[in-house]
Write a protein that holds these residues in place. Structure first.
Motif, short mmCIF file in Angstrom:
data_model
loop_
_atom_site.label_atom_id
_atom_site.label_comp_id
_atom_site.label_asym_id
_atom_site.label_seq_id
_atom_site.Cartn_x
_atom_site.Cartn_y
_atom_site.Cartn_z
N ARG A 88 0.83 -1.21 0.00
CA ARG A 88 0.00 0.00 0.00
C ARG A 88 0.87 1.26 0.00
O ARG A 88 0.54 2.24 -0.67
N LEU A 89 1.98 1.23 0.74
CA LEU A 89 2.87 2.38 0.73
C LEU A 89 3.51 2.56 -0.64
O LEU A 89 3.65 3.70 -1.12
N ALA A 90 3.87 1.47 -1.28
CA ALA A 90 4.45 1.55 -2.63
C ALA A 90 3.43 2.15 -3.59
O ALA A 90 3.78 2.99 -4.45
N ALA A 91 2.17 1.73 -3.46
CA ALA A 91 1.12 2.25 -4.33
C ALA A 91 0.88 3.75 -4.09
O ALA A 91 0.37 4.45 -4.97
N ARG A 92 1.25 4.23 -2.91
CA ARG A 92 1.09 5.65 -2.58
C ARG A 92 2.34 6.47 -2.93
O ARG A 92 2.46 7.62 -2.55
N GLY A 93 3.26 5.83 -3.65
CA GLY A 93 4.43 6.54 -4.14
C GLY A 93 5.64 6.53 -3.23
O GLY A 93 6.62 7.25 -3.48
N CYS A 94 5.62 5.71 -2.21
CA CYS A 94 6.74 5.67 -1.27
C CYS A 94 7.88 4.80 -1.80
O CYS A 94 7.64 3.73 -2.37
N LYS A 95 9.09 5.25 -1.59
CA LYS A 95 10.28 4.47 -1.94
C LYS A 95 11.08 4.09 -0.70
O LYS A 95 11.93 3.21 -0.77
N LYS A 96 10.82 4.78 0.38
CA LYS A 96 11.50 4.52 1.64
C LYS A 96 10.45 4.26 2.72
O LYS A 96 9.43 4.94 2.78
N VAL A 97 10.72 3.26 3.55
CA VAL A 97 9.78 2.89 4.60
C VAL A 97 10.47 2.95 5.96
O VAL A 97 11.60 2.47 6.13
N VAL A 98 9.81 3.57 6.92
CA VAL A 98 10.26 3.54 8.31
C VAL A 98 9.24 2.72 9.09
O VAL A 98 8.04 3.02 9.06
N ALA A 99 9.71 1.66 9.75
CA ALA A 99 8.83 0.76 10.49
C ALA A 99 8.83 1.13 11.97
O ALA A 99 9.90 1.28 12.58
N LEU A 100 7.63 1.27 12.54
CA LEU A 100 7.47 1.56 13.96
C LEU A 100 6.84 0.34 14.62
O LEU A 100 5.62 0.15 14.55
N PRO A 101 7.63 -0.52 15.27
CA PRO A 101 7.05 -1.72 15.89
C PRO A 101 6.38 -1.40 17.22
O PRO A 101 6.98 -0.76 18.09
N ILE A 102 5.14 -1.83 17.36
CA ILE A 102 4.44 -1.65 18.64
C ILE A 102 4.84 -2.81 19.54
O ILE A 102 4.07 -3.75 19.79
N LEU A 103 6.06 -2.76 20.01
CA LEU A 103 6.63 -3.80 20.86
C LEU A 103 7.28 -3.14 22.07
O LEU A 103 7.91 -2.09 21.95
N LEU A 104 7.13 -3.77 23.22
CA LEU A 104 7.66 -3.18 24.43
C LEU A 104 9.17 -3.38 24.58
O LEU A 104 9.89 -2.48 25.02
N PHE A 105 9.64 -4.57 24.22
CA PHE A 105 11.05 -4.89 24.46
C PHE A 105 11.72 -5.45 23.22
O PHE A 105 11.07 -5.90 22.27
N ALA A 106 13.04 -5.46 23.25
CA ALA A 106 13.85 -5.99 22.15
C ALA A 106 14.07 -7.48 22.36
O ALA A 106 15.06 -7.90 22.96
N ALA A 107 13.13 -8.28 21.87
CA ALA A 107 13.24 -9.73 21.96
C ALA A 107 13.15 -10.32 20.55
O ALA A 107 13.48 -9.66 19.58
N GLY A 108 12.71 -11.56 20.46
CA GLY A 108 12.71 -12.26 19.19
C GLY A 108 11.96 -11.56 18.07
O GLY A 108 12.43 -11.52 16.92
N HIS A 109 10.80 -11.01 18.37
CA HIS A 109 10.03 -10.34 17.32
C HIS A 109 10.78 -9.12 16.79
O HIS A 109 10.88 -8.90 15.58
N ALA A 110 11.30 -8.30 17.71
CA ALA A 110 11.99 -7.07 17.29
C ALA A 110 13.31 -7.35 16.61
O ALA A 110 13.71 -6.62 15.69
N LYS A 111 14.00 -8.40 17.06
CA LYS A 111 15.35 -8.69 16.54
C LYS A 111 15.34 -9.56 15.29
O LYS A 111 16.27 -9.48 14.48
N GLN A 112 14.31 -10.40 15.14
CA GLN A 112 14.34 -11.38 14.05
C GLN A 112 13.09 -11.34 13.17
O GLN A 112 13.18 -11.11 11.96
N ASP A 113 11.93 -11.58 13.76
CA ASP A 113 10.72 -11.80 12.98
C ASP A 113 10.29 -10.56 12.20
O ASP A 113 9.99 -10.64 11.00
N VAL A 114 10.24 -9.41 12.88
CA VAL A 114 9.82 -8.18 12.20
C VAL A 114 10.83 -7.76 11.13
O VAL A 114 10.43 -7.48 9.98
N PRO A 115 12.14 -7.72 11.42
CA PRO A 115 13.10 -7.35 10.37
C PRO A 115 13.04 -8.26 9.15
O PRO A 115 13.13 -7.79 8.01
#
Length: 283
Positions: free
Chosen positions: A78-105
């Protein structure tokens, strides 16, 4: 923004700055964990709507890591369709664990590769001052009207979601210190932490330790449970289930539960603030 300013002033400055922020070809994907619980899903959408309002000149999309749609891949499309070439991801995560370090990236890299975009990922919420301030407010809301118990017979059990990450305990204790170390109201409390899953101690183990008798008498008469959670879902249901069990097992103890953070403005402000250095450095 001055770090010693009151929260309301800093929040106002953040929002004023973001109102004037224009970044051509840059979009934001707010990454939610994903839940089948309709209340938790609604709270996530509420936060994304607030982020969208804070960043009126930047495209914002919601992408879930798992369970429900829209997925991270769909959000990037959807961001690409809106003309975006760069994306900044804001994870709604409390701590730096498996999701933040591995799954989301991993999910982000796969999604942007298909669209030919670039992506940077902001840090988890962690010990952001807005999160700490909100956590303190939730605590005071929970104990409002309760008189302190004389003799230091109160305990505070902070509960985390749980993770196999070896730093899980360290991170949760960091939250405890940041939130409570300056609060006179809890100066004589006994403190403990526990996790709902994947880490030790469990809620039951932590409470059993708190309930050890001293000189033949119960050590605590009131326990405040503080589940450090963002939104409603399975994890909070597990806490509620255990709380019911604890009340039955220890009927002479007063049990108080602190509410989750929820879709509060502080969460949205903290998310945007975490992403600002990536947004401002993206062009």
């Amino acid at each position: 923004m001055n770090c010693h300013e009151p929260q309301s002033h800093r929040s106002g400055k953040l929002r004023k700055f973001c109102e004037e922020l224009v970044l051509p070809e840059t979009g934001v994907v707010v990454v939610g964990h994903g839940t089948a619980n309709p209340v938790g899903a609604a709270e996530t959408k509420n936060i994304v709507a607030q982020v969208d309002a804070i960043l009126p000149n930047i495209p914002v999309e919601l992408g879930y890591l798992e369970v429900i749609e829209p997925t991270i891949e769909m959000a990037v499309e959807r961001l690409a369709a809106r003309g975006c070439k760069k994306v900044v991801a804001l994870p709604i995560l409390l701590f730096a664990a498996g999701h933040a370090k591995q799954d989301v990236p991993q999910a982000l890299q796969e999604a942007v590769a298909r669209q030919g975009l670039s992506v940077t990922q902001a840090d988890p919420l962690g010990l952001h001052e807005q999160v700490i301030s909100l956590a303190r407010r939730r605590f005071y809301e929970a104990i409002e009207g309760l008189a302190p118990i004389e003799g230091g017979s109160e305990a505070l059990l902070v509960i985390g979601r749980g993770s196999s990450d070896p730093t899980a305990s360290h991170q949760l204790w960091g939250f405890v210190r940041s939130t409570y170390s300056s609060m006179v109201r809890v100066a004589k409390h006994r403190f403990a932490i526990s996790f709902v899953a994947a880490a030790k101690p469990t809620m039951s183990e932590a409470v059993d330790q708190l309930m050890l008798e001293i000189n033949g008498r119960p050590s605590v008469r009131r326990v405040v449970l503080h589940p450090h959670l963002l939104f409603h879902g399975h994890v909070e249901n597990q806490v509620e289930k255990y709380l019911e069990k604890a009340r039955s097992q220890f009927p002479s103890v007063e049990w108080v539960k602190v509410a989750r953070l929820g879709a509060a403005p502080e969460v949205a402000d903290a998310l945007v603030d975490r992403g600002l250095r990536y947004l401002c450095g993206s062009n």
